[in-house]
Design an enzyme around this catalytic site. Structure first.
Site, mmCIF file in Angstrom:
data_model
loop_
_atom_site.group_PDB
_atom_site.id
_atom_site.type_symbol
_atom_site.label_atom_id
_atom_site.label_comp_id
_atom_site.label_asym_id
_atom_site.label_seq_id
_atom_site.Cartn_x
_atom_site.Cartn_y
_atom_site.Cartn_z
ATOM 1 N N ASN A 11 0.827 -1.205 0.000
ATOM 2 C CA ASN A 11 0.000 0.000 0.000
ATOM 3 C C ASN A 11 0.864 1.259 0.000
ATOM 4 O O ASN A 11 0.550 2.233 -0.677
ATOM 5 C CB ASN A 11 -0.950 0.010 1.201
ATOM 6 N N TYR A 14 2.231 1.705 -3.523
ATOM 7 C CA TYR A 14 1.203 2.231 -4.424
ATOM 8 C C TYR A 14 0.991 3.719 -4.191
ATOM 9 O O TYR A 14 0.906 4.489 -5.132
ATOM 10 C CB TYR A 14 -0.131 1.498 -4.232
ATOM 11 N N GLU A 15 0.881 4.118 -2.946
ATOM 12 C CA GLU A 15 0.645 5.529 -2.646
ATOM 13 C C GLU A 15 1.801 6.395 -3.114
ATOM 14 O O GLU A 15 1.608 7.472 -3.649
ATOM 15 C CB GLU A 15 0.374 5.742 -1.154
ATOM 16 N N GLY A 16 3.022 5.940 -2.922
ATOM 17 C CA GLY A 16 4.177 6.695 -3.400
ATOM 18 C C GLY A 16 4.177 6.828 -4.903
ATOM 19 O O GLY A 16 4.462 7.885 -5.460
ATOM 20 N N ALA A 19 1.556 9.344 -5.996
ATOM 21 C CA ALA A 19 1.988 10.724 -5.761
ATOM 22 C C ALA A 19 2.998 11.170 -6.806
ATOM 23 O O ALA A 19 2.935 12.297 -7.306
ATOM 24 C CB ALA A 19 2.566 10.865 -4.358
#
Length: 168
Positions: A11, A14-16, A19
């Site tokens: 997770n 994915y978030e990095g 962004a």
């Protein structure tokens, strides 16, 4: 337990990635060339809206597509103006902007698929009925998320940048 740890780690990755892609879209691909690429895509959307907007069977798809197209155009201009005063505005708006533009792209393609499905609907093929049902679901249930993402993109950088480091 190991599966939970792996899931938690992915997770963050994915978030990095999201962004980074968001910053690239807004900072480089949109603002970096003064919106040239976005205007080309906007032209495709506008031409499709103008061609299909007069057809009553397409109104449920064209009206929201035209609306999100106008909103993205205004949002892009607004963020660009803010970014000239404060570059932190780009970072603050990037992720919700990415999601909003993603919905513009999805809306365009779902409207195009709906056009094809409507043309083929009389064939009785379940594939086209499913496409049309999915397009209707998208426009009714998913596209409205843009009200939130646009508001997030407009929220500015102040609440992010004024947090004291000691609070971390």
């Amino acid at each position: 337990m190991e599966q939970y740890v792996r899931d938690a780690r992915i997770n963050m990755i994915y978030e990095g990635t999201n962004a980074i892609q968001a910053l690239d879209l807004l900072g480089h691909k949109i603002l970096g060339d003064m919106g040239v690429k976005m205007k080309k895509f906007g032209k495709l959307v506008t031409e499709f809206v103008e061609a299909e907007g007069v057809k009553p069977e397409m109104q449920e798809f064209i009206n929201p597509l035209a609306d999100i197209g106008e909103k993205v155009q205004k949002l892009t201009m607004e963020i660009g103006m803010k970014a000239m005063q404060n570059p932190d505005e780009v970072g603050a708006a990037a992720l919700p902007y990415l999601r909003t533009v993603g919905h513009l792209v999805f809306s365009y393609f779902w409207a195009r698929m709906a056009r094809i499905a409507l043309d083929k609907e009389a064939s009785g093929d379940a594939f086209y009925k499913a496409k049309l049902a999915t397009a209707r679901f998208y426009f009714a249930k998913l596209l409205p998320e843009t009200a939130m993402t646009i508001r997030q993109a407009r929220a500015g950088s102040k609440s992010l940048m004024e947090v004291d480091e000691a609070l971390f």
